[in-house]
Write an enzyme that holds these catalytic residues in place. Structure first.
Site, PDB file in Angstrom:
ATOM      1  N   HIS A 163      -7.414  -5.916   0.264  1.00 29.62           N
ATOM      2  CA  HIS A 163      -6.244  -5.045   0.224  1.00 29.62           C
ATOM      3  C   HIS A 163      -5.002  -5.740   0.772  1.00 29.62           C
ATOM      4  CE1 HIS A 163      -4.134  -1.230   0.157  1.00 29.62           C
ATOM      5  NE2 HIS A 163      -3.887  -1.299   1.454  1.00 29.62           N
TER       6      HIS A 163
ATOM      7  N   SER B 282       0.835  -1.199   0.000  1.00 21.98           N
ATOM      8  CA  SER B 282       0.000   0.000   0.000  1.00 21.98           C
ATOM      9  C   SER B 282       0.872   1.252   0.000  1.00 21.98           C
ATOM     10  CB  SER B 282      -0.963  -0.039   1.186  1.00 21.98           C
ATOM     11  OG  SER B 282      -1.972   0.923   1.052  1.00 21.98           O
TER      12      SER B 282
ATOM     13  N   ASP C 214     -10.248  -4.279  -4.134  1.00 22.76           N
ATOM     14  CA  ASP C 214      -9.547  -3.425  -3.184  1.00 22.76           C
ATOM     15  C   ASP C 214     -10.105  -2.005  -3.242  1.00 22.76           C
ATOM     16  OD1 ASP C 214      -7.786  -2.057  -1.588  1.00 22.76           O
ATOM     17  OD2 ASP C 214      -5.981  -2.637  -2.679  1.00 22.76           O
TER      18      ASP C 214
END
Length: 700
Positions: A672, A548, A634
């Site tokens: 995610h 991320s 996501d």
């Protein structure tokens, strides 16, 4: 005894490698602040248009990694051997009953269990919630809310079987084990019961996944009629709901990246209008707990204390604050928890976590609780009772399984309650330690090193680095059977605690956000250079990984110094920084401006454009192997970001003088942070580690 390292020999990669997908290119050009930015893959922002391309990317990934399949299987088998037959948490008391979580042998998902009286004054266990049952036929399942009612006879729980973090909220009668008829189709994280267990406050996300409303559901009524308790119209703020430990108050907190406002709801009258504690002051944060025995609030705030202090406020005038525990130099106060006779502070000092117990009795001296392991962690867990003389804390490290302790608040004495079972693992065979690496500006960056004790730090071992560096977040070291298996291969693991995180407090975060964001990247590169210069690891075999915002970090250091790395793993990377932050219709964009910047402003546009990986590909030659991941469901990093980046990297590379780029995209259920089940997660980790070990073996 630790098990012997598995056989890691592997087949060579195929000589006739398949060709990567060749996506079409468009003529889109973004013009802003006098700069033209061509975006030939902008069409990938439309999900239906990109579906076939993503399927082709996954097929290419599978073909290109086929030669590592035997290695992946051996790694997975070694990881599975380290799983406890039944993975069980510590027990805790809530609503007068004893609870724990466990994952049965061979199962993917945990279940919530409690102890109930049986015959002949014995006890038996009762399964309250089984995630495997909630999953149905989906390979993915997660809960967003799991709250036991004050009376102990009801459970509010919410489930997501897709991975998009939108949860269906349900209410279970624990006497029958059945859910009540009403279901709330769209809810988000956090919630709180009313004092009489007949109503539940929950958050509702808007179309951009921002929890912007709090609503009240009364059991037995139509959820369509649930009244609005509070709505947050400022798109920079998200709402959370929590019951105080006293059970008398519920807090609703609106938070942006550097500002909060807290409202109080009477748990006995949840339909009454919420009361704001101290309004909203830009740049000021505060969090609230309830000290019921003294009829006051305990507030943790950065007002007049950049690293935060604890103050008190009367319930009838909550905006009037009085000192309780001042800020101390070199410390970051994260939150203050009120118990009947003690205040427990969670802090960081010199990059390490600690707890400070402050007795309310006059004249009694505070004391501190520290991790019991080198480079370890300590934290409160499962402490739901206000009037208690003891709390549960957990400790652990990358090389030591979790231990749970009961701490006597009056004396600080610890009693070991449970140690997480870790088959095939002997802690004495491993070493965790904290060191410090100099950044280019002289700042010392903390680094956690983990390895087998027989893996020397003499410049010969390969190294996998990891970092995140955003939101003042801290990834505390936790034992993982996957990482332990990697260490058994003679790999050194180096967690670089770069600026942008919170390891050294609020100032550490501010040193790696907005215009200082490049410090995150230079810190990470400096740690890699230090590992080589100090002859701790083999400088030619350093890999790097992050997810991320940590994936953004990987993209940035891949572009800045591709020759530094044996390979790079960028998981769900936030890499199209400028385009995403210009689009307020992208989930989470508006409330991210205070972390990254608002590119509508020329100065902020300039600093973001300078490091955005999508806008700054590396030189065509000399690129190391790159593994990128993404997921179509996501909501945090939309799948088009890694898809576009991969396409541009391939289009700008010299394929004869650079390694391939692989895109492992999850086209079905998935989230995610990857797979949800414990075996599925280990299989995923085995894929990543096989990619890394293959790069070490082949020299990239």
């Amino acid at each position: 005894m630790s098990q012997a390292p598995p056989d890691l020999s592997m087949s060579p990669p195929p000589s006739d490698q398949p060709s990567p997908p060749l996506p079409r290119r468009s003529g889109t050009v973004y013009s802003l602040h006098g700069a033209d930015r061509p975006d030939e893959y902008d069409w990938m922002r439309q999900p239906p248009a990109v579906a076939a391309h993503l399927a082709a990317e996954r097929a290419y990934y599978e073909a290109m990694t086929m030669h590592t399949a035997p290695l992946r299987e051996r790694l997975t088998k070694a990881m599975d051997a380290r799983l406890a037959p039944v993975e069980r948490s510590v027990e805790w008391t809530q609503a007068g009953q004893v609870h724990w979580t466990e994952t049965p042998q061979g199962a993917e998902h945990e279940r919530l269990v409690r102890r109930v009286p049986g015959g002949n004054k014995k006890f038996t266990q009762e399964i309250l919630l089984d995630l495997a049952e909630l999953a149905g036929g989906s390979p993915y399942v997660e809960t967003g809310v799991r709250e036991i009612s004050p009376c102990g006879t009801l459970l509010a729980h919410s489930v997501d079987t897709v991975g998009e973090e939108i949860y269906e909220l349900r209410f279970r009668d624990l006497a029958t084990g059945r859910d009540l008829p009403e279901r709330i189709a769209r809810s988000y994280y956090t919630g709180a019961w009313s004092a009489d267990s007949r109503a539940f406050l929950y958050t509702v996300p808007d179309d951009l996944y921002r929890p912007h409303e709090v609503r009240l559901h009364r059991l037995g009524t139509d959820p369509n009629d649930d009244p609005l308790v509070l709505r947050e119209d400022d798109a920079r703020f998200e709402l959370t709901v929590a019951a105080t430990r006293s059970g008398e108050l519920i807090t609703i907190t609106a938070a942006s990246r550097d500002t909060t406002e807290v409202w109080l709801v009477d748990a006995a009258d949840p339909a009454a209008a919420p009361r704001s504690v101290a309004g909203r002051t830009p740049g000021t944060e505060y969090r609230v707990d309830h000290d019921a025995a003294r009829g006051r609030l305990v507030v943790t705030t950065d007002r007049d204390a950049p690293e935060s202090q604890a103050v008190t406020a009367p319930l009838d005038d909550p905006g009037q604050w009085s000192p309780l525990h001042p800020s101390r130099p070199g410390e970051r106060l994260l939150h203050a928890d009120a118990f009947a006779e003690h205040l427990v502070l969670t802090l960081r000092r010199d990059s390490a976590p600690l707890l400070r117990v402050v007795p309310f009795s006059p004249g009694a001296e505070p004391y501190e609780l520290h991790p019991d392991l080198p480079a370890g962690r300590i934290a409160q867990v499962h402490n739901h009772t206000y009037d208690t003389g003891s709390i549960i804390v957990e400790t652990g490290s990358y090389t030591e399984p979790t231990r749970w302790w009961s701490v006597d608040l009056a004396t600080g004495g610890r009693t070991l309650l449970r140690t997480a079972e870790a088959p095939c693992h002997r802690s004495a065979d491993y070493v965790s330690e904290r060191r410090w690496a100099p950044a280019p500006d002289g700042t010392l960056v903390p680094v956690t090193l983990a390895r087998r004790a027989d893996t020397p730090l003499d410049g010969t071992a390969p190294c996998l680095m990891y970092a995140y560096g955003a939101y003042e977040a801290v990834d505390e070291p936790t034992y993982d059977p996957a990482l332990a298996t990697l260490l058994d291969q003679g790999v050194v693991f180096a967690h670089a605690h770069v600026r942008g995180g919170g390891e050294l407090g609020r100032a550490w975060w501010r040193g790696g956000r907005l215009d200082t964001k490049p410090n995150t990247f230079t810190d990470h590169l400096a740690v890699a250079d230090w590992l080589e210069a100090e002859q701790l690891v083999d400088g030619h075999r350093i890999a790097t990984r992050g997810l991320s915002a940590g994936g953004l970090l990987q993209g940035a250091v891949f572009s800045r110094r591709p020759g530094r790395w044996a390979c790079v793993v960028a998981e769900v990377p936030f890499v199209d920084v400028v385009t995403s932050m210009l689009d307020p219709e992208v989930p989470l964009t508006v409330n991210e401006w205070e972390e990254w910047g608002d590119p509508r402003r020329p100065e902020e546009f300039a600093w973001m454009l300078a490091y955005s990986p999508y806008d700054n590909p590396p030189p065509p030659a000399g690129r190391p192997p790159l593994l990128v991941t993404g997921a179509v469901n996501d909501p945090r990093v939309l799948v088009h970001e890694p898809a576009k980046w991969v396409a541009r990297l391939r289009a700008t590379a010299d394929p004869a003088r650079s390694a391939p780029v692989l895109f492992r995209v999850e086209t079905g259920e998935g989230a995610h942070t990857g797979p949800a089940g414990r075996h599925s997660r280990l299989r995923y980790e085995a894929e990543v580690f096989a990619f890394v070990l293959d790069a070490f073996a082949t020299g990239g």
